[in-house]
Design a protein around this motif. Sequence first.
Motif, PDB file in Angstrom:
ATOM      1  N   LEU A 111       3.128   5.716 -13.362  1.00 45.20           N
ATOM      2  CA  LEU A 111       1.745   6.189 -13.369  1.00 45.20           C
ATOM      3  C   LEU A 111       0.953   5.691 -12.160  1.00 45.20           C
ATOM      4  CD1 LEU A 111      -0.360   3.693 -14.419  1.00 45.20           C
ATOM      5  CD2 LEU A 111       0.963   4.044 -16.496  1.00 45.20           C
ATOM      6  N   PHE A 115      -2.363   7.419 -10.023  1.00 47.26           N
ATOM      7  CA  PHE A 115      -3.564   6.579 -10.100  1.00 47.26           C
ATOM      8  C   PHE A 115      -4.091   6.305  -8.697  1.00 47.26           C
ATOM      9  CE2 PHE A 115      -5.344   2.349  -9.546  1.00 47.26           C
ATOM     10  CZ  PHE A 115      -6.403   2.366 -10.435  1.00 47.26           C
ATOM     11  N   GLY A 273      -1.563   8.422 -15.129  1.00 51.93           N
ATOM     12  CA  GLY A 273      -2.174   7.760 -13.978  1.00 51.93           C
ATOM     13  C   GLY A 273      -3.579   8.270 -13.711  1.00 51.93           C
TER      14      GLY A 273
END
Length: 289
Positions: A111, A115, A273
Amino acid sequence: SYRSRILLESPARLTYTRSVQISPLPARRFIYLLALSVCFGASAADPVKLPEREKFHLYLLIGQSNMAGRGAVEAQDKQPHPRVLKLTKGNTWAPATDPLHFDKPIAGVGLGSSFGRSMADANPGVTTGLIPCAVGGTPLSRWSKGGDLYKQAVVRAKAALKDGTLKGILWHQGENDSGNEQLAKSYGERLGKMVQDLRAELGAGETPFVAGKLGEFLKRESKEGKPALWPLVNEQIGSLPKLVPHAAAVESAGLQHKGDSVHFDSPSLREFGRRYAEAMRLLQKAEKH
């Protein structure tokens, strides 16, 4: 002239460095990355600028395998964002392509990359630096103060902090603590203590902390037929904002596994994310007021 480190990455994803002589660059810091072509012919890549410390926003990634990432790596995951970097195993900065982590050979999409992209896109004037420290199959006890992974994360975070400013901590863990009732019931309290200790150790004040809930696809029983208490752990994760300031819990509803009923698949990790990034931005906004 001075000595600078050149990052080399082999097709097997083994990273190493060597020193070379280059001419000094006035008042600026640069990391020069050397990329290998698919036919093993090396060619110089464009220099990646390491920004001023205040404009290099760092995020610590900790937890177990679903933070480290076990998703299949696809073409889109190999395209670096111009303002998202990762701290390598050797504590050098490199473009943040997947896999970010190196805990096990099966590390894949996590993730962290989506992000980082989301945070960079929302902050055009800064560069995002990811500090991957997650290790698959690990309990919260090893991430608590005094544990080996706590110490390892602190060492890597402090190395990164020489170049940037810590803006947040990302956490995903709990599967390993779901098989024991006592551990599951005390999860929130123990996690809250870890957050407080980690912030203090890094001199990070009340740096935003975002934790994600466990996948709702997890099985209700273990292989031995014992109850899996992950729903209780999710409740504990959800209570975290009440236990420590500037913390958020991210929902995992609607996310799918990769076929093993344990790990999120790549599309779900990319979505996860983005959810982490949204929660982080809300915490950072609240922090300013």
